[in-house]
Structure formats: structure tokens, C-alpha cells
Design an enzyme around this catalytic site. Structure first.
Site, PDB file in Angstrom:
ATOM      1  N   TRP A  26       4.731  -1.286   0.390  1.00  0.00           N
ATOM      2  CA  TRP A  26       4.890  -0.986   1.821  1.00  0.00           C
ATOM      3  C   TRP A  26       5.250   0.485   2.023  1.00  0.00           C
ATOM      4  CZ3 TRP A  26       3.944  -2.935   6.493  1.00  0.00           C
ATOM      5  CH2 TRP A  26       4.584  -2.345   7.590  1.00  0.00           C
ATOM      6  N   PHE A  32      -1.945  -0.671   2.631  1.00  0.00           N
ATOM      7  CA  PHE A  32      -1.234  -1.944   2.660  1.00  0.00           C
ATOM      8  C   PHE A  32      -0.581  -2.149   4.025  1.00  0.00           C
ATOM      9  CE2 PHE A  32       2.583  -4.574   1.785  1.00  0.00           C
ATOM     10  CZ  PHE A  32       1.943  -5.720   1.350  1.00  0.00           C
ATOM     11  N   GLN A  34      -1.540  -0.898   6.849  1.00  0.00           N
ATOM     12  CA  GLN A  34      -2.603  -1.161   7.819  1.00  0.00           C
ATOM     13  C   GLN A  34      -3.079  -2.611   7.731  1.00  0.00           C
ATOM     14  OE1 GLN A  34      -5.354   1.860   6.618  1.00  0.00           O
ATOM     15  NE2 GLN A  34      -4.386   3.440   7.866  1.00  0.00           N
ATOM     16  N   TRP A  48      -4.477 -19.787  18.547  1.00  0.00           N
ATOM     17  CA  TRP A  48      -5.232 -19.943  19.782  1.00  0.00           C
ATOM     18  C   TRP A  48      -6.697 -20.271  19.501  1.00  0.00           C
ATOM     19  CZ3 TRP A  48      -8.899 -16.498  22.148  1.00  0.00           C
ATOM     20  CH2 TRP A  48      -9.242 -16.869  23.442  1.00  0.00           C
ATOM     21  N   GLU A  70      -4.975  -6.303  -1.879  1.00  0.00           N
ATOM     22  CA  GLU A  70      -4.478  -4.932  -1.659  1.00  0.00           C
ATOM     23  C   GLU A  70      -3.318  -4.618  -2.598  1.00  0.00           C
ATOM     24  OE1 GLU A  70      -4.629  -1.340  -0.810  1.00  0.00           O
ATOM     25  OE2 GLU A  70      -5.861  -2.481   0.574  1.00  0.00           O
TER      26      GLU A  70
END
Length: 123
Positions: A26, A32, A34, A48, A70
Site C-alpha cells: 500500500w 496497488f 489504484q 445493486w 497485484e
């Protein structure tokens, strides 16, 4: 078998190493961050869009796969960079393969999301 921690102690230490890896990735890998942001945007939308539990799983599984790949890509890049920064064909291939794996995950996300959106909203 190599000596070391066993049982619950090993699991606790392994979890700590995993969190350390997540934190380092991070902090040091913009890609990563992004991909985490993309996942954080798409994850709530999955509730939804999905009409069933299987559809929901088909929407979120590639998001987790993207983050996993990633992390592995970052590990490959860090290992290659640790060995040396001079250009080498094998180093380039390793980095390119890791990048291609991330790209395929992004394509998988696009395919899964497009198929479910099409099925639920345009048929």
C-alpha cells in the site's frame, strides 16, 4: 522439515507477515492503491447489480483476484529490483509477465461485469 514456529504461533506470525506485506505494498505501490480504489468503488455496486448470490460472487471474485495478482506482481518487481537495476532480458520478461497478469485480471473484471450488466439490464 525446517525448525521454527508451529501451530497457532505460526499462524499468528504468518498473519503478521501478511499484514506487513499489505502495508508495504500500500505504501510503496501506486498501482496497488489504484486497484484497491477500483475495488472499493465496484464492491458496493456489486450488491445493486447482482440478482443472485452466484452473480454477486462472479462480480467480486475478480476484484479479489486483481488485488492478489497485484501483490504477486509487486513481489516480482521488488525481487527483480533487489537483484539489480541493470537491464536484463529475463528481468524484463519477469516484470512484463507480472504486468500482463494484472492486465488479464482487469479484462476478467470487465468481462464479468459486462456480462452480468447485460444479462440483468438489457435482456
Amino acid at each position: 522439515m525446517k525448525p521454527g514456529k508451529t501451530g497457532l504461533t505460526r499462524i499468528v506470525y504468518a498473519a503478521g507477515y501478511s499484514l506487513k506485506g499489505l502495508r508495504a505494498t500500500w505504501l510503496h505501490e501506486a498501482a496497488f492503491r489504484q486497484n484497491v480504489l477500483l475495488s472499493c468503488v465496484l464492491f458496493p455496486l456489486s450488491f445493486w447489480l447482482a440478482n443472485s448470490a452466484l452473480q454477486w460472487l462472479a462480480l467480486i471474485a475478480p476484484l479479489f483476484l486483481l488485488l492478489i495478482v497485484e501483490l504477486i506482481n509487486s513481489a516480482i518487481e521488488n525481487t527483480v529490483d533487489r537483484i539489480g537495476f541493470e537491464k536484463h532480458e529475463l528481468s524484463g520478461r519477469a516484470k512484463d509477465a507480472g504486468s500482463a497478469a494484472v492486465m488479464l485480471c482487469l479484462l476478467l473484471i470487465m468481462l464479468c461485469w459486462s456480462a452480468i450488466i447485460w444479462q440483468n439490464h438489457f435482456q
